[in-house]
Enzyme design. Structure first.
Site, PDB file in Angstrom:
ATOM      1  N   LYS A  18       0.809  -1.219   0.000  1.00 51.95           N
ATOM      2  CA  LYS A  18       0.000   0.000   0.000  1.00 51.95           C
ATOM      3  C   LYS A  18       0.842   1.269   0.000  1.00 51.95           C
ATOM      4  CE  LYS A  18      -2.354  -0.737   3.697  1.00 51.95           C
ATOM      5  NZ  LYS A  18      -1.753  -0.321   4.784  1.00 51.95           N
ATOM      6  N   ARG A  94      -9.253   2.648   8.857  1.00 50.44           N
ATOM      7  CA  ARG A  94      -8.908   1.282   9.264  1.00 50.44           C
ATOM      8  C   ARG A  94     -10.000   0.666  10.119  1.00 50.44           C
ATOM      9  NH1 ARG A  94      -2.976   2.011   8.947  1.00 50.44           N
ATOM     10  NH2 ARG A  94      -1.945   0.013   9.086  1.00 50.44           N
ATOM     11  N   ARG A 131      11.193  -6.351   4.986  1.00 51.21           N
ATOM     12  CA  ARG A 131      10.999  -4.934   4.639  1.00 51.21           C
ATOM     13  C   ARG A 131      11.981  -4.030   5.392  1.00 51.21           C
ATOM     14  NH1 ARG A 131       5.058  -2.554   5.023  1.00 51.21           N
ATOM     15  NH2 ARG A 131       5.204  -2.903   7.265  1.00 51.21           N
ATOM     16  N   ARG A 163      11.501  -1.263  10.473  1.00 46.99           N
ATOM     17  CA  ARG A 163      10.575  -0.520  11.332  1.00 46.99           C
ATOM     18  C   ARG A 163      10.443  -1.206  12.686  1.00 46.99           C
ATOM     19  NH1 ARG A 163       5.263   0.723   7.741  1.00 46.99           N
ATOM     20  NH2 ARG A 163       4.310  -0.111   9.621  1.00 46.99           N
ATOM     21  N   ARG A 174      -1.223  -7.106  14.044  1.00 44.16           N
ATOM     22  CA  ARG A 174      -1.763  -6.184  13.037  1.00 44.16           C
ATOM     23  C   ARG A 174      -2.622  -6.930  12.023  1.00 44.16           C
ATOM     24  NH1 ARG A 174       3.851  -4.025  11.821  1.00 44.16           N
ATOM     25  NH2 ARG A 174       3.070  -3.011   9.948  1.00 44.16           N
TER      26      ARG A 174
END
Ligand code: AMP
Length: 220
Positions: A18, A94, A131, A163, A174
């Protein structure tokens, strides 16, 4: 529908791409990229009280409470900014409550399209584990596709790192929250005739082409 300043929402699991794709779409259509996650990370990096509070939720893999997130969106959706000029919303809404609040905040500037960027749960795990993100401009890399020089961002030379909220437990949490809180939004937008599903599996360029195609079909 002809549309010079599109107003888009991109939905999708964490790791669906996204962030990267909404950035590219915003550039492509010359509109603003509005990411609540980026706003929270910027504030947290600056050490503001608000940013540090948001970071507590983020690092645990929890959602930041609705009243805080809606407040942030309300402040950013000014008539001279994204409201008049168009936007790609990334990471907001969300929850169903946020989706309803968004309708209120942008009243008079309705959404043109909501894209559900679909990537199965198993695939996003691998993506998130590898990532790495530029802490300055938020450009996204992967351990298999790092920046050219020593983890310095190719765009802005910022430090590229993992992150804090990309730990396995936080990612599990999540993804669970996504199923529970965000999936109902898909139905909300489908009922309003705004939803399009796009396959998010494949090379970044390939997925981007699919996204541009559905936007152009909708806007021209
Ligand atoms: P993202 O970069 O979109 O994955 O967002 C990172 C984190 O910021 C999320 O895991 C949440 O903790 C928080 N966050 C971002 N957007 C929202 C939102 N709309 N509602 C609640 N929390 C959010």
């Amino acid at each position: 529908m002809s549309c010079a300043e599109p107003r888009l929402v991109l939905l999708g699991r964490q790791g669906a791409g996204k962030g990267t794709q909404s950035n590219r779409l915003a550039d492509h259509f010359g509109v603003m990229h509005v990411s609540t996650g980026d706003m929270f990370r910027t504030q947290a990096a600056q050490g503001t009280a608000f940013g540090l509070e948001a970071k507590r939720y983020m690092d645990a893999g929890d959602l930041v409470p609705d009243e805080i997130v809606v407040g942030v969106i309300e402040e950013s959706m000014v008539p001279g900014g994204p409201l008049g000029g168009g936007f790609v919303l990334d990471g907001f809404p969300r929850t169903l409550h946020q989706a309803r609040e968004l309708d209120r905040v942008i009243a008079g500037f309705p959404l043109h399209l909501v894209i559900d960027l679909d990537v199965p749960r198993e695939i996003v795990f691998d993506r998130i584990a590898g990532r790495r993100v530029c802490e300055n401009c938020q450009r996204v890399y992967h351990v298999n596709l790092p920046p050219t020089h020593n983890w310095a961002c190719d765009t802005c030379s910022g430090r590229v790192r993992q992150r804090d909220d990309d730990t396995e437990e936080a990612v599990e949490r999540r993804l669970e929250l996504y199923e529970r809180e965000t999936v109902p939004i898909v139905e909300y937008y489908r009922e309003r005739g705004l939803l399009t599903l796009v396959d998010g599996v494949g090379e970044g360029d390939e997925v981007f082409e699919r996204l541009v195609k559905v936007c152009l079909e909708q806007f021209s």
